[in-house]
Design a protein around this motif. Structure first.
Motif, mmCIF file in Angstrom:
data_model
loop_
_atom_site.group_PDB
_atom_site.id
_atom_site.type_symbol
_atom_site.label_atom_id
_atom_site.label_comp_id
_atom_site.label_asym_id
_atom_site.label_seq_id
_atom_site.Cartn_x
_atom_site.Cartn_y
_atom_site.Cartn_z
ATOM 1 N N LYS A 178 -1.584 -0.401 7.281
ATOM 2 C CA LYS A 178 -2.753 -1.540 7.041
ATOM 3 C C LYS A 178 -2.937 -2.057 5.427
ATOM 4 O O LYS A 178 -2.632 -1.010 4.617
ATOM 5 N N ASN A 179 -3.183 -3.164 5.519
ATOM 6 C CA ASN A 179 -3.386 -3.667 4.052
ATOM 7 C C ASN A 179 -2.551 -3.717 2.766
ATOM 8 O O ASN A 179 -2.541 -3.277 1.799
ATOM 9 N N ILE A 180 -1.326 -3.912 3.478
ATOM 10 C CA ILE A 180 -0.075 -4.041 2.731
ATOM 11 C C ILE A 180 -0.316 -5.584 1.969
ATOM 12 O O ILE A 180 -0.507 -6.528 2.426
ATOM 13 N N THR A 181 -0.095 -5.304 0.579
ATOM 14 C CA THR A 181 -0.516 -6.880 -0.285
ATOM 15 C C THR A 181 0.974 -7.592 -0.581
ATOM 16 O O THR A 181 0.768 -8.697 -0.705
ATOM 17 N N GLU A 182 2.056 -6.842 -0.343
ATOM 18 C CA GLU A 182 3.137 -7.666 -0.644
ATOM 19 C C GLU A 182 4.367 -7.212 0.049
ATOM 20 O O GLU A 182 4.516 -6.197 0.518
ATOM 21 N N THR A 183 5.228 -8.038 0.633
ATOM 22 C CA THR A 183 6.449 -7.763 1.310
ATOM 23 C C THR A 183 7.649 -8.682 0.660
ATOM 24 O O THR A 183 7.444 -9.709 0.030
ATOM 25 N N ALA A 184 8.952 -7.926 0.890
ATOM 26 C CA ALA A 184 10.196 -8.708 0.581
ATOM 27 C C ALA A 184 11.039 -8.358 1.477
ATOM 28 O O ALA A 184 11.114 -7.030 1.769
ATOM 29 N N VAL A 185 12.064 -9.028 1.841
ATOM 30 C CA VAL A 185 12.820 -8.800 2.898
ATOM 31 C C VAL A 185 14.392 -8.840 2.509
ATOM 32 O O VAL A 185 15.021 -10.107 1.720
ATOM 33 N N SER A 186 15.216 -7.912 2.822
ATOM 34 C CA SER A 186 16.762 -7.882 1.876
ATOM 35 C C SER A 186 17.620 -8.835 3.036
ATOM 36 O O SER A 186 17.226 -8.947 4.117
ATOM 37 N N PRO A 187 18.932 -9.109 2.649
ATOM 38 C CA PRO A 187 19.692 -9.718 3.522
ATOM 39 C C PRO A 187 20.100 -9.021 4.567
ATOM 40 O O PRO A 187 20.445 -9.854 5.763
ATOM 41 N N GLY A 189 17.943 -7.157 6.099
ATOM 42 C CA GLY A 189 16.567 -7.034 7.090
ATOM 43 C C GLY A 189 15.905 -5.815 6.713
ATOM 44 O O GLY A 189 14.728 -5.670 7.343
ATOM 45 N N ASN A 190 16.122 -5.293 5.669
ATOM 46 C CA ASN A 190 15.359 -4.320 5.182
ATOM 47 C C ASN A 190 14.080 -4.551 4.410
ATOM 48 O O ASN A 190 14.147 -5.671 3.738
ATOM 49 N N ILE A 191 12.944 -3.805 4.723
ATOM 50 C CA ILE A 191 11.801 -4.498 4.016
ATOM 51 C C ILE A 191 10.996 -3.608 2.994
ATOM 52 O O ILE A 191 10.834 -2.211 3.112
ATOM 53 N N PHE A 192 10.998 -4.271 1.987
ATOM 54 C CA PHE A 192 10.063 -3.523 0.695
ATOM 55 C C PHE A 192 8.702 -3.989 1.035
ATOM 56 O O PHE A 192 8.365 -4.989 1.331
ATOM 57 N N TYR A 193 7.720 -2.870 0.915
ATOM 58 C CA TYR A 193 6.414 -3.440 0.966
ATOM 59 C C TYR A 193 5.455 -2.563 -0.023
ATOM 60 O O TYR A 193 5.611 -1.466 -0.400
ATOM 61 N N LEU A 194 4.487 -3.254 -0.308
ATOM 62 C CA LEU A 194 3.378 -2.750 -1.427
ATOM 63 C C LEU A 194 2.110 -2.477 -0.925
ATOM 64 O O LEU A 194 1.336 -3.261 -0.194
ATOM 65 N N GLU A 195 1.647 -1.022 -1.216
ATOM 66 C CA GLU A 195 0.294 -0.925 -0.750
ATOM 67 C C GLU A 195 -0.552 -0.659 -2.290
ATOM 68 O O GLU A 195 0.068 0.155 -2.946
ATOM 69 N N GLU A 196 -1.845 -1.070 -2.154
ATOM 70 C CA GLU A 196 -2.645 -0.877 -3.262
ATOM 71 C C GLU A 196 -3.228 0.447 -3.096
ATOM 72 O O GLU A 196 -3.683 1.108 -2.062
ATOM 73 N N LYS A 197 -3.451 1.453 -4.183
ATOM 74 C CA LYS A 197 -3.803 2.725 -4.286
ATOM 75 C C LYS A 197 -4.993 2.690 -5.069
ATOM 76 O O LYS A 197 -5.200 1.834 -5.930
ATOM 77 N N ALA A 198 -5.896 3.824 -5.209
ATOM 78 C CA ALA A 198 -7.049 4.015 -6.071
ATOM 79 C C ALA A 198 -6.597 3.742 -7.563
ATOM 80 O O ALA A 198 -7.222 3.093 -8.434
ATOM 81 N N ASN A 199 -5.368 4.232 -7.718
ATOM 82 C CA ASN A 199 -4.900 4.391 -9.439
ATOM 83 C C ASN A 199 -3.759 3.573 -9.463
ATOM 84 O O ASN A 199 -2.851 3.528 -10.621
ATOM 85 N N GLY A 200 -3.681 2.425 -8.650
ATOM 86 C CA GLY A 200 -2.374 1.411 -8.968
ATOM 87 C C GLY A 200 -1.882 1.009 -7.489
ATOM 88 O O GLY A 200 -2.639 0.462 -6.531
ATOM 89 N N SER A 201 -0.676 1.096 -7.487
ATOM 90 C CA SER A 201 0.033 0.435 -6.211
ATOM 91 C C SER A 201 1.424 1.509 -6.014
ATOM 92 O O SER A 201 1.885 2.025 -6.987
ATOM 93 N N VAL A 202 1.953 1.376 -4.715
ATOM 94 C CA VAL A 202 3.142 2.176 -4.373
ATOM 95 C C VAL A 202 3.958 1.282 -3.529
ATOM 96 O O VAL A 202 3.082 0.606 -2.481
#
Length: 420
Positions: A178-187, A189-202
Motif C-alpha cells: 500500500k501507498n507506493i509513491t513511485e513506479t517504473a517498468v523495465s523493458p 516488465g520488471n517493476i521498481f517501486y518506491l515506498e515512503e518510510k519514517a526516515n526516508g524512502s526504500v
C-alpha cells in the motif's frame, strides 16, 4: 392587391415549390439507385447523409469511419484514460496496429484498430478512481488507484484474463504494498517501486517472472522520480521544481552502486530512451531549455526545443510536444499543478539531431487546445499516440507519411501558455 388575391398567390407559389421537390426526389435520386445516386431530395437536406453513408472527415479532423480513410489526427477516446499501449496483429506479417487503453473512471479496457472508428471493450472489471496505469505487456497492466478512503494508494498488478475460446474477459491479479509513491517498468516488465518510510524512502524491484521482491535502494529523501530503461540500469532524479536544484543518478540494480550524472540543474526533468539516449530540461532565466545526450556517459549538448523532457518520446527518432513559440513562467511547477497548460505542436528531431521540423499544429488540426503528454510510438513508427493533459482524452497522429512543413527557427522568447 386584395387580401384574397394575395392568399391565392402565396398558396400557388407553395404548391409549385413543393411539386418541384417531389419531382426532384423521384426523378433525380429518391426513386432511382439509392446506392449511387447523387443530388435529388437528399441533397436538399444533407444533414442525414453522413449518418447513412458514413462519410469520413478530411485529414486532420477527428473521427473516422470503419473502412474509410482515417484522418491523420484523430481522437481515440473522448473519455479520460489512465494509460494505453499499442500492439500489432498478424505476427511477423503485420496486419494492423491496435490501440489499447484503460479508462480512468471505470477501469474497463478497450481496443480499437487503426482503421476503425468504434472501440471494443475487452475487460468489464470495474476499478474506479484510477490515476495511473502502466502496461507491462500487451495484457499486463500495473494499475494505481485510490481506495474508498480517498487516501490509501492501491497498486494492482493485473492481467487481462481470457475465456476458453481465447476471448478477453476481465482483470485478475495481485496487490503490491500500500501507498507506493513511485513506479517504473523495465523493458522486460520488471517493476521498481518506491515506498515512503519514517526516515526516508526504500525502493524494491519485483521480478515479474518469480513474483519476488528485492530491496535495492535506500534514501533519507522521499521526493524522487525513476526511469527503468534497461534491466541492468535504473536512473533517478529529484522531483522537478523551478525553485530547487535537481540531481540525477544512475543505479545498478544488481550491485546497488550509484553514480552521479547531473547536478545543480534547476527544474530538472529527464527522459531516457533506447541505448540510453537522454533528454533533460531545465528552467533558467524564466525559460525552459532542452538538452540531449547520453545518460550512460553524462555528455550533453543544448537542443533547440523549448519544452519539458517528459513531453517527448525517444525511439529511432525523437518526437516532442511543445508550444510553437516557447514556454516561460514558473515551470514546471505551475504545469504540474494544473495552473498552466501548453497549446502544443508536434516536433520531429532529425536522426543526426541537427534539425527540428514541425510535424503537426495540433490545435489547428483538431479544433481543440491540446497539451500532449505520455507520448508513445507504435512499433512500426507509423503512429504517435498521446494523452491531452487538459481532459485526459487519447489521440493518435499518423507521422510516418507526414511531410514536414519546413525547418523551423524556434523563438523561445514568447510564451503560449494558458493560465487558469
Amino acid at each position: 392587391m386584395s387580401k384574397k388575391t394575395a392568399t391565392i398567390l402565396i398558396i400557388s407559389i407553395f404548391v409549385i415549390i413543393f411539386g418541384f421537390l417531389i419531382y426532384s426526389y423521384f426523378r433525380l435520386g429518391g426513386g432511382g439507385d439509392t446506392t449511387t445516386g447523387t443530388g435529388g431530395f437528399r441533397d436538399f437536406f444533407p444533414f442525414g447523409k453522413d449518418r447513412e453513408t458514413g462519410g469520413a472527415p478530411s485529414d486532420g479532423g477527428v473521427g473516422g469511419t470503419d473502412g474509410a480513410k482515417m484522418p491523420t489526427l484523430r481522437k481515440i477516446s473522448a473519455e479520460p484514460v489512465a494509460g494505453f499501449t499499442t500492439y500489432e496483429t498478424g505476427g511477423k506479417e503485420k496486419e494492423k496496429n491496435i490501440f489499447r487503453f484503460i479508462l480512468k473512471a471505470t477501469g474497463n479496457v478497450f481496443d480499437i484498430p487503426e482503421d476503425a472508428l468504434d472501440s471494443v471493450r475487452i475487460s468489464n472489471t470495474t476499478i474506479p478512481k484510477i490515476f495511473e496505469a502502466k502496461f507491462l505487456t500487451e495484457d499486463g497492466i500495473l494499475v494505481r488507484y485510490l481506495d474508498d478512503d480517498n487516501q490509501t494508494i492501491e497498486t494492482y498488478l493485473s492481467k487481462i484474463k481470457k475465456d476458453a475460446n481465447g476471448n478477453y474477459t476481465s482483470l485478475d491479479g495481485i496487490y503490491l504494498a500500500k501507498n507506493i509513491t513511485e513506479t517504473a517498468v523495465s523493458p522486460s516488465g520488471n517493476i521498481f517501486y518506491l515506498e515512503e518510510k519514517a526516515n526516508g524512502s526504500v525502493g524494491s524491484i519485483l521480478n515479474i517472472k518469480t513474483n519476488k521482491s528485492e530491496v535495492i535502494f535506500d534514501s533519507p529523501l522521499k521526493e524522487w522520480s525513476f526511469l527503468f530503461p534497461s534491466d541492468d540500469q535504473i536512473f533517478y532524479f529529484s522531483k522537478p521544481s523551478a525553485t530547487i536544484k535537481g540531481y540525477m543518478y544512475a543505479l545498478d540494480p544488481k550491485s546497488s552502486k550509484v553514480v552521479k550524472i547531473l547536478s545543480g540543474t534547476t527544474g530538472l526533468s529527464v527522459n531516457i530512451g533506447k541505448d540510453f539516449k537522454t533528454l533533460y530540461s531545465e528552467y533558467s532565466g524564466g525559460r525552459v531549455y532542452l538538452s540531449v545526450g547520453n545518460a550512460k556517459n553524462g555528455v550533453f549538448g543544448e537542443f533547440d526545443i523549448p519544452t519539458l523532457a517528459e513531453k517527448c518520446v525517444i525511439e529511432e527518432v525523437i518526437y516532442c510536444a511543445g508550444p510553437k513559440f516557447g514556454a516561460s513562467g514558473n515551470l514546471p511547477d505551475s504545469w504540474y499543478q494544473g495552473l498552466t497548460f501548453f497549446t502544443d505542436n508536434i516536433w520531429r528531431v532529425s536522426s543526426d539531431e541537427e534539425s527540428v521540423v514541425e510535424m503537426s499544429d495540433l490545435s489547428e488540426s483538431s479544433g481543440e487546445d491540446i497539451d500532449a503528454i505520455n507520448l508513445q510510438l507504435t512499433k512500426d513508427g507509423e503512429y504517435l499516440l498521446f494523452i491531452n493533459k487538459r481532459d485526459g482524452a487519447l489521440w493518435s497522429l499518423k507521422v510516418k507519411e507526414d511531410t514536414p512543413k519546413s525547418d523551423i527557427e524556434l523563438d523561445i522568447g514568447t510564451t503560449t501558455e494558458e493560465t487558469i
